[in-house]
Design a protein around this motif. Structure first.
Motif, short mmCIF file in Angstrom:
data_model
loop_
_atom_site.label_atom_id
_atom_site.label_comp_id
_atom_site.label_asym_id
_atom_site.label_seq_id
_atom_site.Cartn_x
_atom_site.Cartn_y
_atom_site.Cartn_z
N ARG A 11 -0.09 54.47 -49.30
CA ARG A 11 0.58 54.51 -47.99
C ARG A 11 -0.34 53.93 -46.92
NH1 ARG A 11 3.68 60.42 -47.66
NH2 ARG A 11 5.34 59.89 -49.14
N TYR A 12 0.30 53.41 -45.89
CA TYR A 12 -0.45 52.78 -44.79
C TYR A 12 0.09 53.30 -43.47
CZ TYR A 12 -2.49 49.05 -41.92
OH TYR A 12 -3.20 48.34 -40.97
N TYR A 13 -0.83 53.67 -42.57
CA TYR A 13 -0.48 54.28 -41.29
C TYR A 13 -1.13 53.51 -40.13
CZ TYR A 13 0.58 58.34 -44.27
OH TYR A 13 1.07 59.17 -45.24
N HIS A 14 -0.42 53.47 -39.03
CA HIS A 14 -1.00 52.93 -37.80
C HIS A 14 -1.83 54.01 -37.13
CE1 HIS A 14 -1.43 50.94 -33.94
NE2 HIS A 14 -0.87 51.97 -33.34
N ALA A 15 -2.98 53.62 -36.59
CA ALA A 15 -3.83 54.56 -35.87
C ALA A 15 -3.32 54.72 -34.44
CB ALA A 15 -5.27 54.06 -35.85
N PRO A 16 -2.78 55.88 -34.07
CA PRO A 16 -2.21 56.07 -32.73
C PRO A 16 -3.21 55.79 -31.63
CG PRO A 16 -1.64 57.90 -34.18
CD PRO A 16 -2.67 57.08 -34.90
N GLY A 17 -2.75 55.10 -30.61
CA GLY A 17 -3.59 54.85 -29.44
C GLY A 17 -4.47 53.62 -29.55
N PRO A 33 -17.85 66.11 -50.43
CA PRO A 33 -17.38 65.19 -51.47
C PRO A 33 -16.67 63.97 -50.89
CG PRO A 33 -16.85 67.45 -52.06
CD PRO A 33 -17.35 67.47 -50.64
N GLY A 34 -16.81 62.83 -51.58
CA GLY A 34 -16.20 61.59 -51.10
C GLY A 34 -16.88 61.09 -49.85
N LEU A 35 -16.09 60.59 -48.93
CA LEU A 35 -16.62 60.12 -47.65
C LEU A 35 -16.83 61.25 -46.65
CD1 LEU A 35 -14.41 56.90 -47.25
CD2 LEU A 35 -16.82 56.99 -47.91
N GLY A 36 -16.30 62.42 -46.97
CA GLY A 36 -16.46 63.57 -46.08
C GLY A 36 -15.50 63.58 -44.91
N VAL A 37 -14.43 62.81 -45.00
CA VAL A 37 -13.45 62.69 -43.91
C VAL A 37 -12.09 63.17 -44.40
CG1 VAL A 37 -12.40 61.17 -42.20
CG2 VAL A 37 -14.72 60.70 -43.03
N LYS A 38 -11.47 64.07 -43.64
CA LYS A 38 -10.13 64.57 -43.96
C LYS A 38 -9.12 63.94 -43.01
CE LYS A 38 -12.10 69.01 -45.41
NZ LYS A 38 -12.17 70.46 -45.10
N PHE A 39 -8.00 63.50 -43.58
CA PHE A 39 -6.97 62.78 -42.82
C PHE A 39 -5.69 63.61 -42.77
CE2 PHE A 39 -3.41 59.57 -43.23
CZ PHE A 39 -3.38 59.24 -41.87
N ASP A 40 -5.12 63.74 -41.55
CA ASP A 40 -3.84 64.41 -41.36
C ASP A 40 -2.78 63.37 -41.06
OD1 ASP A 40 -1.65 65.92 -40.71
OD2 ASP A 40 -2.65 67.13 -39.17
N PRO A 41 -1.98 62.97 -42.06
CA PRO A 41 -0.99 61.91 -41.86
C PRO A 41 0.08 62.25 -40.84
CG PRO A 41 -0.67 62.98 -43.99
CD PRO A 41 -1.96 63.50 -43.44
N LYS A 42 0.28 63.55 -40.57
CA LYS A 42 1.28 63.95 -39.59
C LYS A 42 0.90 63.51 -38.18
CE LYS A 42 2.75 67.99 -42.26
NZ LYS A 42 2.86 69.48 -42.27
N LYS A 43 -0.39 63.20 -37.97
CA LYS A 43 -0.86 62.80 -36.65
C LYS A 43 -1.05 61.29 -36.54
CE LYS A 43 -3.09 67.25 -35.78
NZ LYS A 43 -4.36 67.96 -35.46
N ALA A 44 -0.54 60.56 -37.52
CA ALA A 44 -0.59 59.10 -37.50
C ALA A 44 0.83 58.57 -37.68
CB ALA A 44 -1.50 58.57 -38.60
N GLU A 45 1.00 57.27 -37.51
CA GLU A 45 2.33 56.65 -37.57
C GLU A 45 2.51 55.94 -38.92
OE1 GLU A 45 4.78 52.99 -35.41
OE2 GLU A 45 3.00 53.84 -34.45
N PHE A 46 3.42 56.44 -39.75
CA PHE A 46 3.67 55.87 -41.07
C PHE A 46 4.28 54.47 -40.95
CE2 PHE A 46 6.70 55.10 -44.55
CZ PHE A 46 5.82 55.11 -45.63
N LEU A 47 3.74 53.51 -41.73
CA LEU A 47 4.24 52.14 -41.68
C LEU A 47 4.73 51.62 -43.03
CD1 LEU A 47 1.60 50.29 -39.43
CD2 LEU A 47 3.87 51.09 -38.77
N LEU A 48 4.11 52.03 -44.12
CA LEU A 48 4.36 51.35 -45.39
C LEU A 48 4.06 52.27 -46.57
CD1 LEU A 48 4.73 48.60 -47.03
CD2 LEU A 48 2.26 48.35 -46.79
N GLU A 49 4.87 52.15 -47.61
CA GLU A 49 4.59 52.82 -48.88
C GLU A 49 4.77 51.83 -50.03
OE1 GLU A 49 6.79 56.07 -51.67
OE2 GLU A 49 6.15 56.81 -49.69
N VAL A 50 3.82 51.83 -50.95
CA VAL A 50 3.90 51.00 -52.15
C VAL A 50 3.75 51.92 -53.35
CG1 VAL A 50 2.81 49.17 -53.50
CG2 VAL A 50 2.94 48.97 -51.01
#
Length: 425
Positions: A50-56, A387-404
């Motif tokens: 999935r791909y999201y636009h970064a708000p703002g 673990p990983g990059l150490g960053v947690k993402f909340d997709p509800k706070k971004a703008e959905f653009l694409l799903e593959v």
């Protein structure tokens, strides 16, 4: 501790044979099995991207895009990356569905070479975002930070420099730069005079003004390489050299982008005409954009960054090339997640010097990331042990653009060698 028990708790490394640490709390138990001898590697497949636009964020530059990529697997582990545009992400994502996310280098080669024509810098940006997410998956699956997979920590923190310093209440740039150094930053980066807004740019006028500006800046911060300047490709060779001649005695940390970047070979001439430390690479992509500059020691600092270069593996290769030829690394700032990923690469590499740029002298806190994703204090950024990059993402706070969720219906022909590696088609 017995040898067998010791081996069972060893971690995988970036390019070598991996033996797993303790099992990840993020992974499905069904994916992980144990034997009397070793722990098995999770068997995962990529199921959806999935791909999201970064708000703002409204900057209209493909090469500084901040879209968020999510790569999902059939084991319930999701990785995130930053960068790319909708069209370039879509084409690359269609090539990843059904593939093993652990084979990062293999998939990088496929995305880079699988469409016959080498990618331009815009597509490379998307490749870098997706590859970033693959590293995040691998770290989460193995319950280790990405820097451990890249060779382990080589430093406790990475020094930072600031372009601007918004925390200061001072009314002049010189006093803001002084406050920046007092806050613990290694140096303050300034710009040449002129060239803002609709103002017409005059070479001759701004040569003398820029030299005067730098003298005042050096005096304000107390010299000692506590400032740097980005000439922003605004000058031609005669004017750029005139500025550098005047700056040599001031000893700035670096002088960036003396002239336009389309012809890197011109730095053979530039290098012979000035002794100031030269920083180049912000507008470049993969290692082939800059290998001759590094190998011929035409620059002192490489500015290539994430995700512009194509990903963490590619930047790690560039870091090794820089170390070989005693060139420092001061990657350009692009986005908050990319900056967090930079810490993992620089924190596990050994260039002669390295710095990370913070625009405005602070790190951004997007609402769609966890607040503690960046461990920053006193002008330094510390390695994140999560673990990983150490960053947690909340997709509800971004703008959905694409799903593959399926491979392309129109794949390009591919060719592999007998050993299974990719071959030029």
């Amino acid at each position: 501790m017995r040898r067998r028990s010791f081996l069972q708790n060893m971690a995988l490394s970036a390019g070598g044979v991996l033996i797993l640490p303790a099992l990840s709390a993020h992974a499905s138990p069904a994916l992980l099995s144990t034997s009397s001898n070793a722990l098995s590697i999770p068997k995962l497949k990529i199921t959806r991207i999935r791909y999201y636009h970064a708000p703002g964020y409204t900057k209209p530059l493909f090469n500084q895009a901040r879209g968020i990529v999510e790569i999902e697997t059939d084991g319930g582990i999701t990785g995130i990356g930053e960068g790319g545009a909708k069209d370039t992400i879509e084409q690359c994502a269609q090539m990843l569905i059904g593939e093993d996310p652990f084979r990062i280098e293999h998939m990088w080669q496929y995305l880079y070479r699988g469409m016959f024509y080498p990618p331009g810098r815009e597509k490379l940006h998307a490749l870098g975002a997706l590859e970033m997410a693959l590293w995040d998956i691998k770290g989460k699956a193995l319950n280790v930070p990405v820097y451990d997979l890249l060779g382990g920590a080589t430093r406790d923190y990475v020094e930072c420099y600031a372009t601007g310093f918004s925390a200061s209440k001072a009314t002049s740039e010189y006093d803001r730069a002084k406050d920046c150094i007092s806050a613990g930053f290694r140096c303050y980066r300034t710009n040449p005079t002129g060239g803002d807004g609709e103002e017409k740019f005059d070479f001759y006028e701004n040569v003398s003004k820029t030299i005067d500006h730098c003298r005042k800046m050096d005096d304000a911060v107390g010299g000692m390489g506590r400032w740097a300047i980005d000439l922003h490709t605004r000058f031609d060779t005669p004017e750029a050299i005139k500025i550098c001649d005047a700056l040599e005695e001031l000893e700035p940390y670096f002088v960036e982008d003396l002239i336009r970047s389309e012809n890197p070979g011109v730095y053979k001439t530039i290098r012979s005409l000035t002794k100031v430390p030269i920083a180049v690479g912000e507008q470049f992509g993969d290692r082939w954009d800059t290998n001759e500059l590094i190998e011929n020691r035409l620059i002192d600092y490489c500015r290539i960054t994430l995700p512009n270069c194509g990903g963490l593996s590619e930047l790690k290769k560039i870091a090794s090339m820089c170390e070989t030829h005693y060139v420092g690394m001061i990657p350009h700032f692009t986005g908050p997640l990319a900056t967090a990923a930079l810490v993992h690469v620089l924190g596990s590499s050994s260039p002669t010097r390295c710095l990370i740029e913070f625009a405005g002298g602070t790190f951004e806190k997007p609402p769609y990331f966890n607040e503690d994703y960046m461990l920053f204090r006193d002008g330094k950024v510390y390695l994140n042990p999560a673990p990983g990059l150490g960053v947690k993402f909340d997709p509800k706070k971004a703008e959905f653009l694409l799903e593959v969720n399926a491979k392309t219906k129109y794949p390009h022909p591919i060719l592999k060698s007998k050993d299974g590696s990719w071959h030029g088609w």
